[in-house]
Design a protein around this motif. Structure first.
Motif, PDB file in Angstrom:
ATOM      1  N   TYR A  66       2.298  -7.147  10.364  1.00 26.44           N
ATOM      2  CA  TYR A  66       2.762  -5.776  10.152  1.00 26.44           C
ATOM      3  C   TYR A  66       2.330  -4.892  11.324  1.00 26.44           C
ATOM      4  O   TYR A  66       1.207  -5.029  11.837  1.00 26.44           O
ATOM      5  CB  TYR A  66       2.193  -5.209   8.850  1.00 26.44           C
ATOM      6  CG  TYR A  66       2.619  -5.958   7.621  1.00 26.44           C
ATOM      7  CD1 TYR A  66       3.974  -6.067   7.284  1.00 26.44           C
ATOM      8  CD2 TYR A  66       1.678  -6.572   6.792  1.00 26.44           C
ATOM      9  CE1 TYR A  66       4.366  -6.756   6.154  1.00 26.44           C
ATOM     10  CE2 TYR A  66       2.069  -7.259   5.653  1.00 26.44           C
ATOM     11  CZ  TYR A  66       3.420  -7.351   5.349  1.00 26.44           C
ATOM     12  OH  TYR A  66       3.813  -8.038   4.238  1.00 26.44           O
ATOM     13  N   THR A  88      -3.960   1.912   9.782  1.00 28.75           N
ATOM     14  CA  THR A  88      -2.720   2.111   9.039  1.00 28.75           C
ATOM     15  C   THR A  88      -1.812   0.913   9.259  1.00 28.75           C
ATOM     16  O   THR A  88      -1.574   0.511  10.406  1.00 28.75           O
ATOM     17  CB  THR A  88      -1.990   3.393   9.494  1.00 28.75           C
ATOM     18  OG1 THR A  88      -2.838   4.510   9.279  1.00 28.75           O
ATOM     19  CG2 THR A  88      -0.698   3.573   8.706  1.00 28.75           C
ATOM     20  N   THR A  90       2.041  -0.705   8.400  1.00 29.68           N
ATOM     21  CA  THR A  90       3.382  -0.322   7.997  1.00 29.68           C
ATOM     22  C   THR A  90       4.189  -1.572   7.690  1.00 29.68           C
ATOM     23  O   THR A  90       4.361  -2.453   8.546  1.00 29.68           O
ATOM     24  CB  THR A  90       4.089   0.486   9.096  1.00 29.68           C
ATOM     25  OG1 THR A  90       3.314   1.642   9.384  1.00 29.68           O
ATOM     26  CG2 THR A  90       5.475   0.909   8.644  1.00 29.68           C
ATOM     27  N   ALA A  91       4.684  -1.672   6.463  1.00 25.05           N
ATOM     28  CA  ALA A  91       5.530  -2.789   6.034  1.00 25.05           C
ATOM     29  C   ALA A  91       6.816  -2.210   5.456  1.00 25.05           C
ATOM     30  O   ALA A  91       6.830  -1.707   4.338  1.00 25.05           O
ATOM     31  CB  ALA A  91       4.816  -3.653   4.994  1.00 25.05           C
ATOM     32  N   GLY A  92       7.885  -2.243   6.238  1.00 18.35           N
ATOM     33  CA  GLY A  92       9.127  -1.623   5.790  1.00 18.35           C
ATOM     34  C   GLY A  92       8.952  -0.130   5.671  1.00 18.35           C
ATOM     35  O   GLY A  92       8.572   0.543   6.629  1.00 18.35           O
ATOM     36  N   GLU A  93       9.194   0.395   4.477  1.00 19.59           N
ATOM     37  CA  GLU A  93       9.038   1.826   4.261  1.00 19.59           C
ATOM     38  C   GLU A  93       7.681   2.174   3.652  1.00 19.59           C
ATOM     39  O   GLU A  93       7.420   3.325   3.323  1.00 19.59           O
ATOM     40  CB  GLU A  93      10.152   2.326   3.333  1.00 19.59           C
ATOM     41  CG  GLU A  93      11.557   2.175   3.923  1.00 19.59           C
ATOM     42  CD  GLU A  93      12.623   2.694   2.993  1.00 19.59           C
ATOM     43  OE1 GLU A  93      12.262   3.096   1.865  1.00 19.59           O
ATOM     44  OE2 GLU A  93      13.799   2.703   3.389  1.00 19.59           O
ATOM     45  N   THR A  94       6.830   1.167   3.510  1.00 15.20           N
ATOM     46  CA  THR A  94       5.520   1.374   2.896  1.00 15.20           C
ATOM     47  C   THR A  94       4.435   1.452   3.956  1.00 15.20           C
ATOM     48  O   THR A  94       4.346   0.583   4.825  1.00 15.20           O
ATOM     49  CB  THR A  94       5.186   0.236   1.914  1.00 15.20           C
ATOM     50  OG1 THR A  94       6.207   0.155   0.923  1.00 15.20           O
ATOM     51  CG2 THR A  94       3.844   0.479   1.245  1.00 15.20           C
ATOM     52  N   THR A  95       3.626   2.488   3.888  1.00 13.25           N
ATOM     53  CA  THR A  95       2.511   2.664   4.813  1.00 13.25           C
ATOM     54  C   THR A  95       1.220   2.790   4.011  1.00 13.25           C
ATOM     55  O   THR A  95       1.135   3.585   3.073  1.00 13.25           O
ATOM     56  CB  THR A  95       2.696   3.918   5.683  1.00 13.25           C
ATOM     57  OG1 THR A  95       3.893   3.775   6.455  1.00 13.25           O
ATOM     58  CG2 THR A  95       1.516   4.104   6.620  1.00 13.25           C
ATOM     59  N   THR A  96       0.234   1.985   4.365  1.00 15.28           N
ATOM     60  CA  THR A  96      -1.054   2.011   3.671  1.00 15.28           C
ATOM     61  C   THR A  96      -2.171   2.052   4.700  1.00 15.28           C
ATOM     62  O   THR A  96      -1.976   1.727   5.872  1.00 15.28           O
ATOM     63  CB  THR A  96      -1.240   0.772   2.778  1.00 15.28           C
ATOM     64  OG1 THR A  96      -1.186  -0.406   3.601  1.00 15.28           O
ATOM     65  CG2 THR A  96      -0.165   0.693   1.716  1.00 15.28           C
TER      66      THR A  96
END
Length: 512
Positions: A66, A88, A90-96
């Motif tokens: 990612y 941070t 980012t996986a597709g539209e998901t950010t954690t």
């Protein structure tokens, strides 16, 4: 390239950096007539001789496939250095992501390096930084900076090491080959090694491309940027660093807990803590402990036992949590009061082999000199960590960067006491999320106040079992706890054999 391994270290190796060519040298004027002279050079160098901060954003790397962005910030002074790291994904539209590291280094009066930490009393303490042989490490050695090589550059000689060209209202400053040589040692410690791969040691090299400082019209640095290129015989990685620079009057204070309770609630909770501490100071009470597993909406009981304290009477605390010791069979652990309460030591009694001995070996740090140290140290726990949550008080531990391993171990001592073998010494304790690395991951601590004004606690945490667990702790039987009257499930005196061994030894254990 080898498989990804996620490491954080405070250094990285220097390869080479080719300086950009074609830039205006120190003292030359551009079409506007503006000149980067000795005054600007002096401001450039003095900035890094002062107190300053940088905030870096690092892109170009991936972790677990990612895209990854790191946020690294430092505050730097001659006697302190603060480092924060955020991550941070980012996986597709998901950010954690979020903060993952916080180091507060200080210089002691002896010139050596110390790490500042937080105690459960919400006060700081400093621990010396030592090398592998246990020797103290100088502050400048433990906390060097990328800019150390600039500090001895004189304004008159600045043009030998750097080129400057007009850029907007200020200048762009880049190192010459001599300037790069001057900075090269510092590059080993600039920022952190956040490259999430392990490289082949024999073929690994690091180079830095397009290194440039942006400065204002007076020569004061405002930012810098560069690319880091890691290569080995398997391949390479390139990361981009954007760094904002700013002068500071002083480094920030250590981040402790900020009180949130109203004066009334703080007084109520502190009063409960004080009442319990006073009651435990008598050395006679019972501590009740239970642990349940939380899974699929169910609470599954795992452990339930009690620690029976009679330190001022018979001079002993014993726990109903017994163990099968490899050599001595059934064993009860607890705490012993020596020489009429002048010190307290963890002990164990094994009735099957008539053994009564200390469990500390040569660890003198486990010899305590007051009841207040030997019993649960609730009095050390600051109310600053708690906030109101309905009828209870809650402390969200998870995510607090100061809540490191030492802090969480101290919290275990506050809740369970040094004589509680299960939480303090059992290598397979459920409180550990990783029994190999002795890692702890506490989530939340709640305190409620019973009808008599005493606090009771519940704490949720991760375990090596792979599930979240909840431990409950309460206190009772103040002044009426009697080891001889404690019964097992069949109604028999639980500690009868243990107390017989205790008397057999004349109430004095074998010292290991």
């Amino acid at each position: 390239m080898k498989k990804p391994i996620f490491l954080f270290v405070l250094a990285f190796s220097l390869g080479s950096l080719a300086p950009a060519g074609g830039l205006t040298s120190l003292g030359a004027a551009d079409d506007s007539g503006a000149t980067f002279g000795e005054s600007e050079a002096a401001n450039f160098v003095s900035f890094f001789n002062g107190i300053y901060s940088y905030d870096a954003t690092v892109t170009g790397y991936e972790f677990s496939g990612y895209p990854t962005t790191f946020a690294i910030s430092q505050e730097i002074a001659p006697d302190a250095q603060i480092t924060r790291v955020g991550l941070t994904l980012t996986a597709g539209e998901t950010t954690t992501g979020g903060d993952i590291s916080y180091i507060y280094g200080v210089k002691g009066k002896d010139g050596n390096a110390y790490v500042r930490s937080l105690s459960t009393s919400n006060t700081t303490y400093d621990t010396a930084v030592t090398d592998s042989d246990g020797n103290a490490v100088a502050f400048e050695t433990a906390y060097p900076t990328f800019f150390d090589g600039l500090l001895t550059v004189s304004p008159a000689a600045f043009g030998t090491y750097f080129d400057a060209v007009r850029s907007g209202e200020g200048y762009t400053v880049t190192p010459t080959s001599l300037g790069l040589a001057r900075l090269s040692a510092g590059l080993d410690s600039f920022l952190l090694d956040i490259v999430p791969y392990a490289f082949d040691a024999k073929s690994h090299s690091v180079s830095y491309l397009d290194l440039a400082f942006e400065v204002d019209s007076e020569g004061v640095p405002t930012s810098m940027s560069f690319d880091r290129l890691d290569l080995d015989r398997f391949g390479g990685l390139r990361g981009h660093y954007e760094v904002d620079l700013a002068a500071l009057e002083a480094v920030s204070d250590y981040d402790g807990a900020t009180p949130t309770l109203s004066p009334e609630d703080e007084s109520l909770l502190q009063g409960a803590f004080d009442q319990l501490e006073t009651a435990m100071a008598g050395g006679n009470f019972t501590e009740n402990i239970s642990i349940v597993l939380e899974a699929q909406g169910q609470s599954i009981p795992l452990v339930s036992y009690a620690n029976y304290y009679d330190l001022t009477g018979i001079g002993l605390m014993l726990s109903s949590m017994s163990y099968q010791e490899s050599s001595n069979g059934l064993t009860y652990t607890g705490m012993w009061s020596g020489e009429e309460g002048s010190y307290f030591i963890p002990v164990a009694i094994s009735p099957e082999t008539d053994t009564f001995a200390t469990t500390i070996g040569s660890d003198e740090s486990q010899i305590f000199h007051s009841i207040g140290e030997a019993v649960p140290t609730i009095g050390n726990l600051s109310t600053d960590f708690f906030e109101r949550d309905g009828e209870a008080f809650a402390y969200d531990i998870e995510g607090e960067l100061y809540a490191d391993y030492a802090f969480q171990m101290e919290l275990l001592c506050d809740l369970f006491g040094t004589g509680d073998y299960y939480s303090r010494r059992d290598s397979y304790s459920l409180y550990q999320v990783d029994t190999t690395n002795y890692e702890l991951n506490f989530h939340r601590l709640e305190a409620s106040i019973d009808g008599e004004g005493y606090p009771a606690f519940t704490m949720t945490f991760d375990s090596w079992l792979g599930y979240e667990l909840t431990a409950s702790v309460s206190f009772s039987s103040f002044g009426t706890t009697d080891l001889a009257s404690v019964e097992d499930e069949d109604g028999n005196a639980l500690f009868a054999d243990a107390l017989s061994v205790y008397e057999l030894y004349g109430r004095i254990p074998t010292f290991m």
